[in-house]
Design an enzyme around this catalytic site. Structure first.
Site, short mmCIF file in Angstrom:
data_model
loop_
_atom_site.label_atom_id
_atom_site.label_comp_id
_atom_site.label_asym_id
_atom_site.label_seq_id
_atom_site.Cartn_x
_atom_site.Cartn_y
_atom_site.Cartn_z
N SER A 139 0.82 -1.20 0.00
CA SER A 139 0.00 0.00 0.00
C SER A 139 0.87 1.27 0.00
CB SER A 139 -0.98 -0.04 1.19
OG SER A 139 -2.01 0.90 1.02
N ASP A 157 -9.77 -4.96 -4.76
CA ASP A 157 -9.15 -3.76 -4.21
C ASP A 157 -9.40 -2.60 -5.16
OD1 ASP A 157 -7.48 -1.85 -3.08
OD2 ASP A 157 -5.61 -2.97 -3.45
N HIS A 161 -7.84 -5.50 -0.52
CA HIS A 161 -6.59 -4.79 -0.25
C HIS A 161 -5.88 -5.41 0.96
CE1 HIS A 161 -3.93 -1.38 -0.58
NE2 HIS A 161 -4.13 -1.03 0.67
#
Length: 310
Positions: free
Chosen positions: A154, A250, A282
C-alpha cells in the site's frame, strides 16, 4: 476531521489513530526461528528500524537483503506492529533473507514528503554497512549488498517505488538494488484508469485523504501519488526487476495494472511482472496470512528474491 476507519483529528488538533496502534517487542520467534532487534537509524529524529535474521545463519553466510516499508496510508501502523512483525518473521524464514523493516514519521503530524526523506535516510544507513564497518553487526556479517531488494504494501509500496527512483539518481557504491516488490501499491491520479471508480464523491474523498497526508501537494497527478503522470520518469527506476501484486476486489487494483503497463512502455530496461489475486481485497495477505492466496503470494515473493542465486 475523520477518515474512518483509520484516523480522526479533533478540533483541538489532537490526533486519534483508530487502528494500527499496537506494538510488540523484537524477539526470537519460536515458530519461524527468526531473531529480531530494533536499531536506531536516525538519532536526530528518534527513528528506528527492526532487523530480522534467520537464527540458523552462520557467521559468514551472506543473505539477500530486503528493506521493507510498512503500509497504513502514511498515517497509521508502524514497523513494530504485530501485523508487520508476524509478516516479516514469515517472509524472512521462508525466503532465507535478512530484512530491515523501516519506521518513518507519519502524517498528519509529519506531512509528506517527510516519510520519503526518513525512508531514504534509512536506506543510506543500511548502505553504510557495505564495507563491513557499519554500526550493526548483523548487516556487516550477513547482508549481501549485491542482492538488495525494496518492498512494501500500500503506502509502503508507494515508498518502495520512490526509493528505487531515488536510487536510480543517487547511485550508492556497492549497494546493488536488484528489484522491488510492490504489494497493492497506493497510487492514484486525476483521470480514472481501467475499472477504477468514476463516482465524483468517491474520487473527491480519495483526493481529500491524499491532501490530508500531503498538504503541499499539487493534486492527484503529483508524482508522489501518480508516478505515471510523467511516464518518462519511470525509465529512471534504479533496479532490474519489478514484481507488482494486485487484488481483484481492491479499488487500487486498476492502478497497479496501469503502473505495470506504463513501466513497460517507459523505456526502462528491466523486467516487470504483475500477479492479480482473484477474489481478494486490499492487503488480504496481512489480514488472513494463512489463506491459500496469501501462501501463493509468499512463495512468489521468495522466488523473486532468490531467482538469481546459484
Amino acid at each position: 476531521m475523520t477518515f474512518s476507519p483509520l484516523i480522526k483529528v479533533h478540533k483541538d488538533g489532537k490526533v486519534e489513530r483508530l487502528r494500527g496502534t499496537d506494538i510488540v517487542p523484537p524477539s526470537l520467534d519460536p515458530k519461524t526461528n527468526v531473531d529480531s532487534k530494533d536499531v536506531v537509524y536516525s538519532p536526530e529524529n528518534n527513528l528506528s528500524a527492526r532487523l530480522y535474521l534467520p537464527k540458523n545463519t552462520n557467521q559468514n553466510q551472506k543473505l539477500p537483503l530486503l528493506v521493507y516499508f510498512h503500509g497504513g496510508g502514511f498515517c497509521i501502523e508502524t514497523a513494530f506492529s504485530p501485523t508487520y512483525h508476524n509478516y516479516l518473521n514469515d517472509l524472512v524464514s521462508e525466503a532465507n533473507i535478512i530484512a530491515v523493516s523501516v519506521d518513518y514519521r507519519r502524517a498528519p503530524e509529519h506531512p509528506l514528503p517527510i516519510a520519503y526523506e526518513d525512508s531514504w535516510d534509512a536506506v543510506k544507513w543500511v548502505a553504510s554497512h557495505v564495507d563491513g564497518n557499519g554500526p550493526e553487526d548483523w548487516l556487516n556479517r550477513n547482508a549481501d549488498f549485491e542482492q538488495v531488494f525494496y518492498s512494501g504494501d500500500s503506502a509502503g509500496a508507494n515508498i518502495a517505488h520512490h526509493m528505487a527512483i531515488r536510487n536510480g539518481g543517487e547511485i550508492i557504491d556497492g549497494f546493488n538494488v536488484v528489484g522491488i516488490v510492490l504489494i497493492h501499491p497506493y497510487f492514484w491520479g486525476v483521470e480514472p484508469v481501467g475499472s477504477e471508480p468514476t463516482d465524483v464523491k468517491i474520487r473527491a474523498g480519495t483526493e481529500r485523504f491524499w491532501r490530508f497526508t500531503c498538504p503541499s501537494t499539487s493534486g492527484l497527478d503529483d508524482p508522489w501519488v501518480n508516478p505515471c503522470a510523467d511516464g518518462s520518469s519511470l525509465a529512471s527506476l534504479g533496479c532490474a526487476r519489478v514484481l507488482v501484486f494486485a487484488a481483484e476486489k481492491d479499488f487500487l487494483c486498476p492502478r497497479g495494472w496501469f503502473y505495470y503497463e506504463k513501466l513497460k512502455e517507459s523505456g526502462w530496461g528491466g523486467h516487470v511482472e504483475i500477479v492479480e489475486s482473484k477474489g481478494e481485497q486490499h492487503v488480504f495477505h496481512l489480514i488472513n496470512p494463512t489463506c491459500e492466496n496469501a501462501g501463493s503470494m509468499l512463495k512468489k515473493i521468495c522466488s523473486f528474491f532468490n531467482q538469481d542465486k546459484p
